[in-house]
Write a protein that holds these residues in place. Structure first.
Motif, short mmCIF file in Angstrom:
data_model
loop_
_atom_site.label_atom_id
_atom_site.label_comp_id
_atom_site.label_asym_id
_atom_site.label_seq_id
_atom_site.Cartn_x
_atom_site.Cartn_y
_atom_site.Cartn_z
N THR A 164 0.82 -1.20 0.01
CA THR A 164 -0.13 -0.12 0.07
C THR A 164 1.00 1.34 0.07
N SER A 165 0.17 2.39 0.06
CA SER A 165 1.22 3.70 -0.07
C SER A 165 1.92 3.76 1.26
N LEU A 166 1.08 3.47 2.36
CA LEU A 166 1.70 3.31 3.86
C LEU A 166 3.03 2.36 3.84
N THR A 167 2.86 1.06 3.32
CA THR A 167 3.97 0.11 3.38
C THR A 167 5.18 0.56 2.38
N ARG A 168 4.82 1.19 1.34
CA ARG A 168 5.84 1.74 0.45
C ARG A 168 6.60 2.76 1.13
N LEU A 169 6.00 3.80 1.96
CA LEU A 169 6.58 4.87 2.77
C LEU A 169 7.72 4.26 3.76
N LEU A 170 6.93 3.26 4.38
CA LEU A 170 7.80 2.47 5.49
C LEU A 170 8.89 1.93 5.03
N LYS A 171 8.84 1.19 3.56
CA LYS A 171 9.91 0.57 3.22
C LYS A 171 11.07 1.53 2.66
N ARG A 172 10.60 2.48 2.40
CA ARG A 172 11.53 3.80 1.89
C ARG A 172 12.50 4.24 3.24
N PHE A 173 11.60 4.47 4.17
CA PHE A 173 12.21 4.64 5.59
C PHE A 173 12.92 3.68 6.10
N ASP A 174 12.60 2.39 6.00
CA ASP A 174 13.39 0.99 6.41
C ASP A 174 14.79 0.97 5.35
N GLY A 175 14.60 1.55 4.21
CA GLY A 175 15.55 1.43 3.52
C GLY A 175 16.77 2.49 3.73
N TRP A 176 16.44 3.38 4.41
CA TRP A 176 17.33 4.58 4.63
C TRP A 176 17.95 4.15 6.16
N VAL A 177 17.16 3.31 6.90
CA VAL A 177 17.75 2.77 8.04
C VAL A 177 18.77 1.77 7.87
N VAL A 178 18.65 0.60 6.96
CA VAL A 178 19.57 -0.23 6.46
C VAL A 178 20.77 0.36 5.72
#
Length: 171
Positions: A157-171
């Protein structure tokens, strides 16, 4: 000759559990399973003693009908270890996998006296535990990067895509 002891942290299930996963999961994580099993078998063929800290590679609910994965013991290709439980809902999944690996991981590493923690998958809970294990437990941690982190999934969803971008930054 001293055997290398490797603890594989990642996504690998016994065949029967994987067949059960495929029956309820629209994401079909076949390549994740095949790579995990092949990695276990290749390490063993090279003389390593392998133990597991594993979780199901489940797609988020509702694209996977199971909401709660229970913890327990697991055995794949002769390697034994712990299967981590988690709640299979987008944000809760990340949090509960993190809690599970930090709760069960240290005990499993101490029990097996692992020389190396081999992390299968660029998954921030696994990477955070790998950093912890290296700094606090003195275990060499190595990540196997089979895919780039946080690849968008057809069910996101739009929310999970946003959270994945944040998680990618964390990684």
């Amino acid at each position: 000759m001293v055997k290398l002891s490797v603890t594989l942290l990642g996504f690998v299930l016994p065949d029967e559990e994987f067949r059960d996963l495929l029956s309820v999961d629209q994401g079909m994580p076949v390549q994740t399973q095949r790579f995990g099993v092949s990695l276990v078998e290749a390490l063993q063929a090279g003389g390593a003693e392998v133990s597991l800290i594993s979780a199901s590679p489940a797609t988020n609910f509702p694209h996977n009908q199971v909401i709660r994965y229970r913890p327990g013991r697991t055995r794949v290709s002769g390697a034994t270890g712990v299967r981590l439980g988690f709640v299979n809902i987008a944000v809760a999944k990340h949090l509960t996998r993190t809690l599970a690996v930090f709760r069960h991981g240290p005990k499993e590493l101490r029990k097996t006296a692992g020389d190396v923690l081999l992390i299968h998958g660029v998954h921030s809970p696994w990477l955070a535990f790998g950093a912890f294990a290296g700094q606090r437990l003195g275990v060499t941690s190595v990540a196997v990067m089979t895919d780039p982190p946080n690849v968008p999934h057809e069910f996101d969803t739009s929310l999970t895509r946003l959270l994945k971008r944040f998680d990618g930054w964390v990684v």
